[in-house]
Design an enzyme around this catalytic site. Sequence first.
Site, PDB file in Angstrom:
ATOM      1  N   PHE A 124       0.813  -1.223   0.000  1.00  0.00           N
ATOM      2  CA  PHE A 124       0.000   0.000   0.000  1.00  0.00           C
ATOM      3  C   PHE A 124       0.844   1.269   0.000  1.00  0.00           C
ATOM      4  O   PHE A 124       0.367   2.348  -0.364  1.00  0.00           O
ATOM      5  CB  PHE A 124      -0.963  -0.007   1.190  1.00  0.00           C
ATOM      6  CG  PHE A 124      -0.388   0.453   2.498  1.00  0.00           C
ATOM      7  CD1 PHE A 124      -0.617   1.739   2.974  1.00  0.00           C
ATOM      8  CD2 PHE A 124       0.366  -0.404   3.282  1.00  0.00           C
ATOM      9  CE1 PHE A 124      -0.098   2.158   4.184  1.00  0.00           C
ATOM     10  CE2 PHE A 124       0.878   0.001   4.503  1.00  0.00           C
ATOM     11  CZ  PHE A 124       0.654   1.293   4.956  1.00  0.00           C
ATOM     12  N   LYS A 125       2.105   1.163   0.381  1.00  0.00           N
ATOM     13  CA  LYS A 125       2.947   2.359   0.413  1.00  0.00           C
ATOM     14  C   LYS A 125       3.112   2.969  -0.982  1.00  0.00           C
ATOM     15  O   LYS A 125       3.397   4.162  -1.108  1.00  0.00           O
ATOM     16  CB  LYS A 125       4.316   2.017   1.008  1.00  0.00           C
ATOM     17  CG  LYS A 125       4.255   1.391   2.404  1.00  0.00           C
ATOM     18  CD  LYS A 125       3.614   2.301   3.419  1.00  0.00           C
ATOM     19  CE  LYS A 125       3.463   1.650   4.777  1.00  0.00           C
ATOM     20  NZ  LYS A 125       4.677   1.461   5.527  1.00  0.00           N
TER      21      LYS A 125
END
Length: 494
Positions: free
Chosen positions: A112-113
């Site tokens: 998700f980063k």
Amino acid sequence: MRYISTRDNVIQYSASQAIAQGLARDGGLLTPYYIPKLPGKALEDIQSMAYQQRAVYIMKMFLEEFSVKELTDFANAAYGPDRFDTPAVAPVRTVDGNTHCLELWHGPTCAFKDMALQMLPHLLTASLAKTEEDKTACILVATSGDTGKGALEGFKDVPRTRILVFYPKDGVSEVQELQMLTQEGDNVGVCAVHGNFDDAQTGVKRLFSDEELRRELAGQGYFFSSANSINWGRVLPQVVYYISAYCDLLRDERIAPGQMVNVCVPTGNFGNILAAYYAREMGLPIEQLICASNSNNVLTDFIREGIYDRNRPFHNTMSPSMDILISSNLERLLYTLTQDPAEVKGYMGQLAETGRYQVSDKVRDKLQKRFKGYFCDDTQTQRVIREMFDRHGYLVDTHTAVAFDALSQYRRETGDDTPAIVASTASPFKFCTSVLQALGEADPAHGLDALDQLAAKTGQPAPAPLAGLRSKAVRFSQTVEKERMVDAVRSLLG
């Protein structure tokens, strides 16, 4: 829109100053002076938009000095088909009638980063131009696993930047470590730290506040900035995907206009769930925010008791991105709840001196009205992975499994069956060994061989960015004691 430190609201900054600087000089986190509200028809208007257009619409509300054209160019570059393996960018997968999984791992590092770290380099380089900064940004990053690779990939060969990532030795998965150690780019560096993530994060903050080091680097033409979620340019893009997920559910008639949803987020540093909180403050119909933790359950205890206490055993778990006892972004929430920088500064001072603080009854009540906290251990994490695959044919990673368990605990405890969005933060192939064990594999392979084993067992292909690691050479091998992280900085810039 002006930005202030969570510890001092007198000095104000522009958005570009806040993004370029990363962390306030007083050690506080730069945060918006206020949270803007979505216009009345906003959710209806952006339903038909592509993800890139939604990002521009929402981010423009916080970045007034950036033009629509600039943000459009940034969004197209950050979330284009050469970066993400689906046109939806952050698709929503319905698991059952009222449980929806927001998949945030379709980017170049499968975590998700990427949702923020593909955007941040564009925001930072534009901010340097707007602030007429003539020095090169030396970006320091502490990672518990995914931020490191995401930041390295995002800033790879970006002009006027150098980036150095610190990660805890033996504190990330084999695939996560290999992703970082094979990183390409002429402006990147990676260094392992003897210690845990909190040691690495504390060390980075110490480097930021070292005035002598800052003067030394300024003489060499560098200044410090951050790609951790202490940088507002990291948090803002994360707000987008919660609003986007709600719009997708509306578009697909999974929910009715104005219908409330709950959001469950696995989090360690509190940035991901903070973004959901900001989305709610903007007017997104979110009822409860469910904070999911592993055995490092400092956030669970804080939400339940109003006492933050990092003086506890540190656990290395199979969900390493949440192996954190100092949740930096909680400071931004404290400012929002108190609107009192002196109070926040007092709490942070206590945390630094004693490792704990207790918020006022008023703050605790506000916190508990909006947040619920739950945790689960590794045994339960594996059980959830197996159940999700057996019941729904849905393969999840260890962090997402923690979130599904937290949601189940919440529903059993409250009887609340409100539609829920669960943030899925990483591809299960980043944690192959743990996922294989959860699926009953008695002799799981290690390293990249585990990718093939998991693919064969589940019938699902490994993501291309992970499968492609086989062809990459290891470039970095430096390891330092936590007290000597400055040596790695000097080595990168020397």
